[in-house]
Design an enzyme around this catalytic site. Structure first.
Site, PDB file in Angstrom:
ATOM      1  N   ASP A 113     -18.169  10.971 -36.516  1.00 11.58           N
ATOM      2  CA  ASP A 113     -16.822  10.161 -36.613  1.00 11.58           C
ATOM      3  C   ASP A 113     -17.392   8.861 -36.111  1.00 11.58           C
ATOM      4  O   ASP A 113     -18.089   8.538 -35.253  1.00 11.58           O
ATOM      5  CB  ASP A 113     -15.533  10.755 -35.873  1.00 11.58           C
ATOM      6  CG  ASP A 113     -15.138  12.026 -36.705  1.00 11.58           C
ATOM      7  OD1 ASP A 113     -15.164  12.005 -37.727  1.00 11.58           O
ATOM      8  OD2 ASP A 113     -14.580  12.957 -35.648  1.00 11.58           O
ATOM      9  N   ASP A 127     -12.409  12.306 -43.385  1.00 17.01           N
ATOM     10  CA  ASP A 127     -11.057  12.482 -42.934  1.00 17.01           C
ATOM     11  C   ASP A 127     -10.104  11.705 -43.855  1.00 17.01           C
ATOM     12  O   ASP A 127      -8.882  12.352 -43.956  1.00 17.01           O
ATOM     13  CB  ASP A 127     -10.826  12.149 -41.369  1.00 17.01           C
ATOM     14  CG  ASP A 127     -11.896  12.882 -40.647  1.00 17.01           C
ATOM     15  OD1 ASP A 127     -12.236  14.067 -40.861  1.00 17.01           O
ATOM     16  OD2 ASP A 127     -12.548  12.351 -39.547  1.00 17.01           O
TER      17      ASP A 127
END
Length: 176
Positions: A113, A127
């Site tokens: 991330d 995401d």
């Protein structure tokens, strides 16, 4: 559907590789006056780090979602549903690739991330794709838009579950 999925999967992979090269978890790169930060984080859980440490569970869920959408996808007859499914498949596949091929081990890999907004957990393009695709699916489903583009009739049904007359409306110029 395949074009959307492959393009987003490639973008997710490339941006994660850039994040691994250019960003740090201890020294975020700020832009837009601090509104947007690039912070490298390795996530073993799901969205919002929910279920941290249960990486195997998310590996199975993502693989299952991809298979189910691919099984249902031949029924798609509109660009809308193709884009929605492509987004969800790309997002699920992007994070599944991390889980399968990144450290510490296959099926237990940590998701990369790197995008951070104020008061929001760090996330990635995969995401974003899952969230946007899921929102499109929910929006269309609540409006009764079928995979073939028709809208479910609001006509009462017979006891056997069949519609009791009335024509279906068409979406996006698709008629009967």
């Amino acid at each position: 559907m395949a074009t959307v999925a492959l393009a987003l999967l490639a973008a997710d992979f490339l941006t994660k590789q850039m994040a691994l090269t250019d960003f740090s978890g201890s020294d975020p790169t700020e832009t837009l006056g601090g509104l947007l930060k690039f912070t490298l984080v390795f996530n073993s859980g799901g969205a919002f780090s929910f279920g941290e440490g249960n990486t195997w569970f998310f590996t199975v869920v993502k693989a299952t979602v991809i298979v189910l959408l691919l099984v249902v996808s031949p029924r798609i007859r509109t660009r809308f549903w193709a884009v929605a499914f492509g987004l969800v498949i790309a997002g699920a596949a992007g994070n599944l690739v991390d889980r399968l091929f990144r450290a510490p081990s296959p099926g237990q890999g940590l998701v990369v991330d790197w995008i951070q907004l104020p008061h929001w957990p760090v996330f990635n393009l995969a995401d974003c794709a899952v969230v946007c695709g899921s929102a499109l699916v929910m929006w269309a489903s609540t409006r009764g838009i079928r995979l073939d583009g028709t809208i479910a009739s609001e006509t009462p049904t017979e006891p056997d579950g069949t519609e009791s007359g009335g024509a279906e409306q068409a979406v996006a110029g698709r008629g009967r």
